[in-house]
Design an enzyme around this catalytic site. Structure first.
Site, PDB file in Angstrom:
ATOM      1  N   GLU A 147      40.517  36.900  42.033  1.00  0.00           N
ATOM      2  CA  GLU A 147      41.910  36.977  42.475  1.00  0.00           C
ATOM      3  C   GLU A 147      42.088  38.074  43.518  1.00  0.00           C
ATOM      4  OE1 GLU A 147      46.360  37.720  40.565  1.00  0.00           O
ATOM      5  OE2 GLU A 147      44.594  38.647  39.643  1.00  0.00           O
ATOM      6  N   GLU A 244      53.605  35.852  35.648  1.00  0.00           N
ATOM      7  CA  GLU A 244      53.120  37.225  35.583  1.00  0.00           C
ATOM      8  C   GLU A 244      54.085  38.132  36.334  1.00  0.00           C
ATOM      9  OE1 GLU A 244      48.792  39.390  35.897  1.00  0.00           O
ATOM     10  OE2 GLU A 244      49.547  38.417  37.698  1.00  0.00           O
TER      11      GLU A 244
END
Length: 266
Positions: A147, A244
């Site tokens: 990521e 998130e």
């Protein structure tokens, strides 16, 4: 259909961690993710998943010494043995929790690592560690994700741009190494979200969302998430979308955006 997963490291902080599973289920989520499971026995977490009808969709490999500021081991020269141990530990949890994917955080460059030679050493370590992790994960039918994380929230993070991540995936060359596409981080570092989704879609293993710039609910800020959800549906995305973000106030009261879009029950 967009499937939302609650990130229990950020959502439902009104509750103790183990109580967040029930809170997420009651709010209509069917999947959960979080940073790390390692403070709890895997059987304990597995029982909670079974009791609440939730699917574990993602968690991170052990990151090194988080409290001391470490943010992953994958690109750190000299820590290869520790990284390999972290892969084994994460996969042990993934099997018990029936979690199909784990995220290997790249880690931070030291302050003196801006020189070309130092960055090259981190890159070489990163490639070899990811190749190892992907091959180990393939043995038990799991994916490993990488990521890009924005350097405003995490200064010095080794992997920060979408193009860098795509180049890493190509160089490693393992089919179960995939992209964790966080639209919040991408907006801060690269923008042009729909084009990035379209161009990188074949590599995407997981998507995450948050409002930009404050990382609150996704209906606040500069990103128009309904258009991005339409894009994902047009691309036939079948994975999860991890929520998130940091709720501006009470988590459940702030879920109106999901109810309004028909992604959470009213």
């Amino acid at each position: 259909m967009i499937r939302l997963a609650a990130n229990l490291s950020m959502l439902f902080n009104e509750h103790d961690f183990l109580d967040r599973f029930a809170a997420a289920s009651q709010a209509g989520f069917r999947g959960v993710e979080y940073l790390f499971p390692y403070a709890y026995a895997p059987d304990t977490l597995g029982e909670l998943l079974a009791e609440t009808g939730l699917e574990q969709v993602l968690f991170n490999l052990p990151p090194g010494d988080w409290e001391a500021g470490e943010r992953g081991l994958a690109s750190l020269p000299g820590r290869e043995a520790e990284f390999r141990d972290s892969v084994a530990e994460a996969l042990r949890y993934a099997q018990v929790l029936d979690c199909p994917r784990v995220h290997a955080m790249a880690g931070l460059l030291p302050a003196d690592a801006d020189q070309h030679e130092a960055r090259a050493a981190h890159h070489a370590t990163y490639i070899e560690n990811l190749r190892f992790a992907a091959r180990e994960a393939a043995k038990v039918g799991r994916e490993v994700l990488i990521e890009p994380i924005n350097t405003r929230d995490m200064p010095g993070f080794f992997l920060s741009r979408q193009a860098q991540a795509m180049a890493v995936l190509e160089e490693v060359g393992e089919p179960n190494l995939r992209l964790q596409f966080d639209l919040y981080h991408c907006q801060i570092m690269d923008g042009d979200l729909i084009r990035h989704l379209e161009q990188q879609f074949a590599a995407i293993g997981h998507v995450q969302i948050a409002g930009v710039p404050e990382r609150h609910e996704p209906d606040v800020g500069e990103v128009h998430y309904p258009a991005l959800f339409e894009c994902l549906e047009a691309l036939s995305y079948e994975g999860w979308v991890g929520c998130e973000y940091r709720p501006a106030a009470d988590t459940r009261q702030g879920l109106g955006w999901g109810r309004d879009l028909g992604l959470l029950p009213g």
